[in-house]
Enzyme design. Structure first.
Site, PDB file in Angstrom:
ATOM      1  N   SER A 172      -1.045  -4.692 -10.233  1.00  0.00           N
ATOM      2  CA  SER A 172      -2.269  -5.475 -10.122  1.00  0.00           C
ATOM      3  C   SER A 172      -3.312  -4.942  -9.156  1.00  0.00           C
ATOM      4  O   SER A 172      -4.431  -5.447  -9.126  1.00  0.00           O
ATOM      5  CB  SER A 172      -1.933  -6.919  -9.749  1.00  0.00           C
ATOM      6  OG  SER A 172      -1.296  -7.573 -10.820  1.00  0.00           O
TER       7      SER A 172
ATOM      8  N   SER B  34      -3.946  -7.896 -11.980  1.00  0.00           N
ATOM      9  CA  SER B  34      -4.569  -9.205 -11.858  1.00  0.00           C
ATOM     10  C   SER B  34      -5.700  -9.258 -10.830  1.00  0.00           C
ATOM     11  O   SER B  34      -6.434 -10.244 -10.760  1.00  0.00           O
ATOM     12  CB  SER B  34      -3.517 -10.262 -11.501  1.00  0.00           C
ATOM     13  OG  SER B  34      -2.898  -9.978 -10.250  1.00  0.00           O
TER      14      SER B  34
ATOM     15  N   LYS C  89      -8.647 -11.314  -2.652  1.00  0.00           N
ATOM     16  CA  LYS C  89      -8.191 -11.857  -3.932  1.00  0.00           C
ATOM     17  C   LYS C  89      -7.984 -13.363  -3.782  1.00  0.00           C
ATOM     18  O   LYS C  89      -7.584 -13.845  -2.713  1.00  0.00           O
ATOM     19  CB  LYS C  89      -6.888 -11.160  -4.333  1.00  0.00           C
ATOM     20  CG  LYS C  89      -6.386 -11.479  -5.729  1.00  0.00           C
ATOM     21  CD  LYS C  89      -5.156 -10.625  -6.035  1.00  0.00           C
ATOM     22  CE  LYS C  89      -4.616 -10.854  -7.430  1.00  0.00           C
ATOM     23  NZ  LYS C  89      -3.481  -9.941  -7.737  1.00  0.00           N
TER      24      LYS C  89
END
Length: 459
Positions: free
Chosen positions: A177, A153, A77
């Site tokens: 997320s 996210s 990420k």
């Protein structure tokens, strides 16, 4: 797009010499470069990846691999530090930040186990939304539907794994997320409980609620990566037994306003588990209502801590460079008083202890990961009020686990009529990650049943 291979399949083929680590990484990088969705990856690290792959190949040929995962590719990420590159956290505000001088702690650990970092994947700006939209670097498109959100996210993580670009991606989970993009994209998402993995070098959102996690294709993959993340040579847990599986299925909050397919797929999976010998108890968990009431009364912890972190940005000139939806949500916490923050933190400590006691004896909690399937990107981009409503509904079920410091695994359990995936969330108490993973491994095939493919993909 390449054929999807799980982490365990990658590991087995590399160990057997069926796959050449250097060639495999070349193919992985080529697939990423050729991918039609340019919003999935924000950075590729080909020189780093090829150097690591050649070293892995040498170890495999010398029969001295670093572990089960030696040579397996991983994507990060866009908030994990990679030495030599700015850590942008999905934001243009940080695009000119100084390059990181060291890797994030979890990057170091997984590379020490032989995993090969191929780059970083997209995310919601500053990790502050469950939908995955990003106006700066583009929004990765859910591979299961026409212009559907990826979930956030950890948006790029979910899409990269679902499309087979990488077998595993590491994300963060503050309110859902990891588990939300896993559910929306039809993959497995494991959220650790607090403190299981090191957080150093991961750009924060909420120091209280931030946890790390894995997006992958199967529970076994999560177990293998989790072991490496804890510096174990091999997993130290055994597959559980369905007859030992004890589940609480809450009758409050988590089923409210669920889409029919979400409810139907959840109930069908729950029924299969019960028929296989699991013990199911349906009852109210009062803490779930209390968590939502506390958030409504005092404001969410994540908002208050995000505002403390980003106050100068959202109240200054930098706000003009930010996603308007992210900046406005963070500003909402400006009115949160110190008294309110202390009150909700004290209530959290009490509720974490109460629910941990409730789950003593190996009980897990089961409910739908998200109340709906992935919605339309275009509709949400066009209507900020709709965005706010859908975002809060998207986060509702998963944020409960973060507040209560539960670990959780989202497992695909079906599709709706349009071929969009749904997720089945198993959660365990604080520090009960091993038990959760062992039971999830036993239950996975029953939860999935015959839903490994979207109706669009079936002949």
């Amino acid at each position: 797009m390449p054929a999807r291979r799980s982490t365990a399949q990658w590991a087995a083929q590399l160990a057997a010499g069926v796959v050449d680590a250097a060639d495999a990484i070349d193919q992985t990088l080529a697939a990423v470069d050729a991918c039609d969705d340019r919003a999935i990856f924000t950075l590729t690290t080909p020189e780093r990846a090829r150097t690591a792959a050649r070293a892995s190949l040498s170890r495999q040929r010398g029969r001295c691999p670093l572990g089960w995962l030696d040579g397996v590719p991983v994507a990060w990420k866009d908030l994990f530090d990679l030495s030599g590159h700015p850590t942008t956290a999905g934001s243009r505000v940080l695009a000119d930040a100084p390059p990181a001088t060291a890797d994030a702690a979890i990057v170091t650990r997984l590379e020490a186990a032989g995993m090969v970092s191929v780059g970083r994947v997209n995310m919601t700006e500053f990790a502050f939304s469950g939908l995955g939209l990003n106006p700066h670097y583009g929004t990765p498109v859910n591979p299961h539907g026409q212009r559907r959100v990826p979930g956030g996210s950890s948006s790029g993580s979910g899409v990269a794994v679902a499309r087979g670009l990488v077998p595993v991606s590491i994300g963060t989970d503050t309110s859902g997320s990891v588990r939300i993009p896993a559910a929306f994209n039809g993959v497995v998402g494991f959220k650790t409980s607090g403190g299981r993995w090191p957080m150093h070098g991961a750009y924060p959102l909420s120091h209280t609620l931030d946890t790390l996690g894995i997006l992958c294709l199967a529970v076994l993959d999560a177990i293998l990566v989790d072991a490496a993340a804890r510096r174990l040579a091999a997993p130290d847990l055994r597959r559980g037994r369905i007859r030992d599986l004890r589940l609480i299925a809450p009758t409050n909050v988590v089923l409210d306003d669920c889409e029919p397919a979400v409810t139907a797929n959840f109930e069908a999976a729950l029924g299969r588990l019960e028929n296989a010998g699991a013990r199911i108890e349906r009852r109210i968990i009062p803490a779930l209502d209390e968590v939502l009431a506390l958030n409504a009364r005092y404001g969410p912890i994540v908002n208050a801590e995000a505002y403390a972190l980003h106050k100068e940005r959202v109240d200054g000139e930098a706000a003009a460079q930010m996603d308007r939806r992210v900046a406005s949500r963070i500003r909402l916490a400006a009115a949160t008083s110190l008294t309110a923050y202390i009150a909700i933190m004290e209530a959290r400590r009490r509720l974490v202890a109460e629910t941990a006691a409730m789950l003593e004896g190996g009980w897990l909690v089961a409910y739908p990961t998200v109340a709906h399937v992935a919605p339309s990107i275009d509709a949400l981009e066009a209507d900020d009020d709709l965005f706010v409503r859908i975002n809060m509904k998207t986060l509702r079920n998963t944020l409960l686990g973060n507040f209560l410091d539960w670990c959780g695994v989202s497992i695909p359990n079906g599709f709706d009529a349009e071929g969009m995936p749904t997720g089945f969330l198993l959660s365990g108490g604080p520090g009960r990650d091993d038990h959760l993973l062992a039971m999830a491994l036993a239950a996975e095939s029953i939860i999935r049943d015959d839903v490994g493919q979207s109706p669009h993909d079936r002949s």
